[in-house]
Structure formats: C-alpha cells, structure tokens
Design an enzyme around this catalytic site. Structure first.
Site, PDB file in Angstrom:
ATOM      1  N   LEU A  47       1.041  -1.224  -0.187  1.00 11.66           N
ATOM      2  CA  LEU A  47      -0.153  -0.560   0.080  1.00 11.66           C
ATOM      3  C   LEU A  47       1.066   1.083  -0.183  1.00 11.66           C
ATOM      4  O   LEU A  47       2.321   1.188   0.519  1.00 11.66           O
ATOM      5  CB  LEU A  47      -0.666   0.004   1.331  1.00 11.66           C
ATOM      6  CG  LEU A  47      -1.539   1.654   1.518  1.00 11.66           C
ATOM      7  CD1 LEU A  47      -2.347   1.677   0.513  1.00 11.66           C
ATOM      8  CD2 LEU A  47      -2.295   1.231   2.668  1.00 11.66           C
ATOM      9  N   SER A  48       0.826   2.527  -1.028  1.00  9.70           N
ATOM     10  CA  SER A  48       1.537   3.614  -0.886  1.00  9.70           C
ATOM     11  C   SER A  48       2.765   3.635  -0.836  1.00  9.70           C
ATOM     12  O   SER A  48       3.206   3.088  -2.360  1.00  9.70           O
ATOM     13  CB  SER A  48       0.806   3.923   0.712  1.00  9.70           C
ATOM     14  OG  SER A  48       1.395   5.693   0.369  1.00  9.70           O
ATOM     15  N   ALA A  49       3.449   3.772  -0.504  1.00 10.71           N
ATOM     16  CA  ALA A  49       4.966   3.421  -0.401  1.00 10.71           C
ATOM     17  C   ALA A  49       5.492   1.740  -0.246  1.00 10.71           C
ATOM     18  O   ALA A  49       6.166   1.735  -1.069  1.00 10.71           O
ATOM     19  CB  ALA A  49       5.459   3.850   0.790  1.00 10.71           C
TER      20      ALA A  49
END
Length: 375
Positions: free
Chosen positions: A136-138
């Site tokens: 997720l995300s980074a």
C-alpha cells in the site's frame, strides 16, 4: 499440519494485535530493514510465499491486522513475509521508494527484501515459482521497485495506491509524482523497468488498485503503472476487456495465450487506503484509518488473481511461468487508456547506505502532515 520451525526465528507469543514472528539472520541486510513472518498452522507442502509491504506510519503487524493477510493465509496455507521499515531509515516508516541507493538491483532496501525471500524459500521449502508481492502507498511504490529490479523472483504483484517505478529521484520529485505531475510517457515508463535488470521475460502478472478520490497519491499514478507494464508486457488495447467487480470498474489485459496478465480495479469514490469488505461471509481485515470498508476485499481478490484461493474465476488464473534463476545480483487525470528457483548465493551484496538526513525527514514529515497522514 504441524508448524515447521525456521532457522533464525525468534518465536514470540502471538496476540490478536500481532500475529507475526521475527526473522533474523537473512543476509547482510544493507537496507537495515526488519523482517516479520507468518506461518499458518496448516502450512501447505511447497507453499506459496506472499510478501506484504506496509504504508507510511504503519507497522508490519498493524498492516496485517488491517488487511487480513494472515487470516487468508490460515485458510489457504501459504507463507507471509512482512518487511518492516525502521525509523533510523525513514522517520515516518516509509519505504524509501524514491532513494536511488534503495531502488537499484543489488543495493539497499531492495536487496534486503530479496535476501529475506531467499532465506524463506531455502529454509521453508517454499515454491520459488509462486512468490508474490503486494503493498500500500509507499509499500505499493516499493512493490513497483521489487517487480522492476527482481522480476525473475516474482510470479505476480499487486500495487494499492502506489506509484510507478523509477519516476522519482529524491524527495522533491517524489512529492511531485504523488500529485500526478511530471509523469513520463508510456514508452519512457516501460524503459525504466527494462533498464532495471537484464531480465528478458516472462514478466510478473500485476493487479493495480486505486481510489478515484485519493487525495494523497493521485490516481494518475495508477494509469502510469498500467502504462509502464503495458509497455513491458507488449500489451495493447486490443487485449483489453472491461466489466465490474463488486460494483466497481474492472479492466483486464490478456497476453497472446489469452491469460490475464494485467488488471485494474478502479475503486470509484475511495480515498487513500486498502479496500475491505467487512460484510462478506469470511471477512479479511478490520476497517480503520487507511483500511477502507468499501464493499470489495482487495486481499481476497488479489489472492484470487494470483491463483492462491479456491474461489478464483477463470479470468483471474495467471499463466504458469517458467522458473528463471536470479542473476547476480491534483491535476486532472490524464487521457492514458484505461485503463523460480531463487539462488541466494548469486545475489551480490552492497555496502550499507548512509542514514537519512534530518532535512529529508522533515520534508517527508511535512508532506505527510499536509496529506493528513500525520498530526
């Protein structure tokens, strides 16, 4: 089936908040990451291995609890690896997907994660042809890094609210890409992946997820990830089919063998986070900040796309991939089309990276506050 002990594990009592155990002694660890693992009581023979990467400000155990990956592993018998960032590397616990010393093959955090995988494949007799990665995300951006730099290691990947590989060199560019600005064209995006290793294919399959109302990582990044991998896979819109899954737009690209190798779940109206479905018969995960109960389980759907569950649909079955040994180691959305045998001893090692500077940490922290990820 009885639990199989691993060399290098410090066994800790499991609790409802933390079901993970520690993995130690997995190599030189130039990225200075922590490694957490989950082994289901009913682990399968020659199990698949799923690598899960958390987002900024999160921990491995917290992401597992929210996303429900260990719940699904209990049901299906596969292994889980959770690399975990440490504050000494990044004060906000983000994987350093924008740091050149961490996103090249044979260096930094990318090599550390590869060493963890090699250790689990070796010590648990995991199936090297069924290693998968998601984040997720980074963590999604770092998933892009791993798929680009070590494509021969992975049968498939899944990127949730992440970013394409190689588009940011340093914090200023990272912040610009998060807003969807300055993205290279499709051919250039594909070239970044092709230059990241000497791999010539076949490439990992990929599932891409993004909320259309994401205020933190603009959804143009999902389109750029799709463009990057369409270029790498040699896919055109002639191979595109579209439908809905649990009420959300779903787009799929097939290869010459009519196997789905790239898909996109466009979660309309969703903000920044991992999609959950708390009302399904056997829910995975717990709704909370960045774990969003929108009526579709990304965890279950991703596992189905990879062929890890018994409930997959025909379109979700990925192709069988040959085993290849590892080498040595918000602007408006664009009009882009809608969109192994692992040999650890041959993965060369790198020197440890220097610690992040206070200035970089402050820039990231300010950006996270602006995005609502920190108080």
């Amino acid at each position: 089936m009885a639990r199989v002990p691993f060399a290098g594990f410090l066994r800790n009592p499991r609790s409802s908040a933390d079901r993970l155990e520690e993995l130690t002694d997995f190599g030189s660890n130039p990225g200075k990451l922590r490694a957490r693992i989950f082994t289901p009581e009913g682990v399968a023979d020659r199990p698949a291995l799923v690598v899960v990467l958390h987002g900024c400000t999160q921990t491995a155990a917290g992401y597992d609890a929210g996303s429900g990956w260990s719940t699904l592993a209990d049901e299906q018998g596969f292994l889980l690896l959770f690399p975990e960032q440490q504050r000494a590397n990044n004060p906000n616990l983000c994987f350093n997907w924008f740091s050149q010393g961490d996103i090249r093959r044979g260096e930094g955090e990318a090599l550390s994660i590869c060493q963890m995988i090699a250790t689990l494949v070796r010590d648990h007799d995991a199936d090297p042809a069924r290693v998968f990665i998601t984040g997720l995300s980074a963590g999604g951006a770092m998933t892009s890094v791993m798929l680009a730099t070590y494509p021969e290691v992975f049968a498939g990947g899944a990127i949730i609210a992440g970013l394409p590989y190689g588009t940011a060199k340093g914090v200023p560019q990272a912040l610009e890409r998060m807003t969807g600005q300055g993205m290279p064209n499709e051919q250039a995006l594909g070239g970044l992946v092709r230059k990241a290793s000497s791999h010539a294919g076949p490439w990992p399959t990929l599932s891409v997820w993004h909320g259309s109302s994401d205020p933190t990582v603009n959804a143009i990044n999902a389109e750029a990830i799709l463009a990057q991998w369409r270029s790498v896979q040699g896919l055109t819109n002639a191979s595109l089919s579209s439908d809905t899954v649990d009420g959300f737009p779903h787009h799929s690209w097939r290869d010459a063998n009519n196997c789905a190798v790239l898909e996109y779940h466009d979660i309309t109206g969703m903000a920044h986070g991992t999609p959950l479905h708390s009302k399904e018969r056997n829910p995975c995960g717990v709704p909370g900040p960045y774990f969003l109960d929108v009526g579709i389980s990304s965890t279950r759907r991703i596992a189905a796309f990879w062929g890890l569950t018994n409930e997959r649909e025909a379109r979700d079955v990925p192709p069988t991939r040959p085993v290849i040994p590892a080498e040595r180691p918000q602007p408006r959305r664009s009009n882009l089309p809608i969109v192994r045998t692992l040999r650890a001893e041959r993965i060369y090692e790198a020197t440890p990276k220097p610690a992040a500077t206070t200035g970089v940490g402050k820039i990231i922290e300010d950006a996270l506050r602006a995005a609502g990820l920190m108080k």
